[in-house]
Enzyme design. Sequence first.
Site, PDB file in Angstrom:
ATOM      1  N   CYS A 117       0.833  -1.200   0.000  1.00  0.00           N
ATOM      2  CA  CYS A 117       0.000   0.000   0.000  1.00  0.00           C
ATOM      3  C   CYS A 117       0.871   1.254   0.000  1.00  0.00           C
ATOM      4  O   CYS A 117       0.612   2.205  -0.741  1.00  0.00           O
ATOM      5  CB  CYS A 117      -0.928  -0.008   1.213  1.00  0.00           C
ATOM      6  SG  CYS A 117      -2.210   1.265   1.171  1.00  0.00           S
ATOM      7  N   CYS A 118       1.927   1.253   0.829  1.00  0.00           N
ATOM      8  CA  CYS A 118       2.852   2.386   0.863  1.00  0.00           C
ATOM      9  C   CYS A 118       3.551   2.562  -0.490  1.00  0.00           C
ATOM     10  O   CYS A 118       3.778   3.690  -0.935  1.00  0.00           O
ATOM     11  CB  CYS A 118       3.890   2.194   1.960  1.00  0.00           C
ATOM     12  SG  CYS A 118       3.254   2.400   3.640  1.00  0.00           S
ATOM     13  N   CYS A 200      -1.186   8.570   7.025  1.00  0.00           N
ATOM     14  CA  CYS A 200      -2.527   8.263   6.556  1.00  0.00           C
ATOM     15  C   CYS A 200      -3.457   8.022   7.757  1.00  0.00           C
ATOM     16  O   CYS A 200      -3.036   7.441   8.768  1.00  0.00           O
ATOM     17  CB  CYS A 200      -2.505   7.038   5.654  1.00  0.00           C
ATOM     18  SG  CYS A 200      -1.667   7.312   4.073  1.00  0.00           S
ATOM     19  N   CYS A 203      -3.766   4.536   9.424  1.00  0.00           N
ATOM     20  CA  CYS A 203      -2.511   3.983   9.945  1.00  0.00           C
ATOM     21  C   CYS A 203      -1.869   4.877  10.997  1.00  0.00           C
ATOM     22  O   CYS A 203      -0.688   4.708  11.319  1.00  0.00           O
ATOM     23  CB  CYS A 203      -1.533   3.748   8.794  1.00  0.00           C
ATOM     24  SG  CYS A 203      -2.132   2.573   7.558  1.00  0.00           S
ATOM     25  N   CYS A 228       7.837   3.409   5.647  1.00  0.00           N
ATOM     26  CA  CYS A 228       7.005   3.118   4.482  1.00  0.00           C
ATOM     27  C   CYS A 228       7.840   2.763   3.262  1.00  0.00           C
ATOM     28  O   CYS A 228       7.310   2.315   2.251  1.00  0.00           O
ATOM     29  CB  CYS A 228       6.122   4.318   4.159  1.00  0.00           C
ATOM     30  SG  CYS A 228       7.036   5.820   3.808  1.00  0.00           S
TER      31      CYS A 228
END
Length: 235
Positions: A117-118, A200, A203, A228
């Site tokens: 995702c990062c 985010c 997170c 990340c």
Amino acid sequence: MRERALVLNEEFKGKDALQVLTWFMKEYKGRIALSSSMGAEDQVLTDMVMRIDPEVKIFTLDTGRLFYETYELIERTSLRYKKNIEIYFPSPAEVERMVTEKGINLFYQSIENRKECCRVRKIEPLKRAFKGLEVWICGLRRNQSATRTENQMVEWDEANGLIKLNPLIDWSEQDVWEYIKANGVPYNPLHDKGFPSIGCQPCTRAIEPGEDVRAGRWWWENPETKECGLHNRKK
């Protein structure tokens, strides 16, 4: 360039942040940019670079999962400094693929998913933002987390082929906030609500008294994995 970074690190080690920024922004004019996460440290750097050269490139990444307060801060910062902050977004097709295959909140399921995702939301857009640059300015500080204790003032970013400049590397959290208050620098109101490090929304959580300043980032992981991928170090 790797050797150049090592030489410059020795030359500027321990020097004043504004002095270091002034030299680099003159030496690499048009080839240097501030990468801002809109955190407190990056807001300090925004204020500094705008004093030195208002034409410098400042950019941020919109992952699509940021706090409302972060978006509002982008606007306030742009108005305060009369500066167009460039915003880079992830590939819609990549986000659609990832979410369709692994779910909207895939990052809670595994470290591998979180890192993917990062990669999609941060690392790939960052590579586009780096086009034409030789130096990127970051707000890293050594005492932010266990993963950053070995970072230097000037480093070679092997993954991106750039010199990475960390002018605040030796600053304390107190130094950051003293500068913000003294200079009226706009900052994210979440900092006043127990969020020293803001990423985010899904997170990031507020921290408890006595916790590490980055304890609220990816809080379900071990401290050693809490990056990340933007700041992975390769010597």
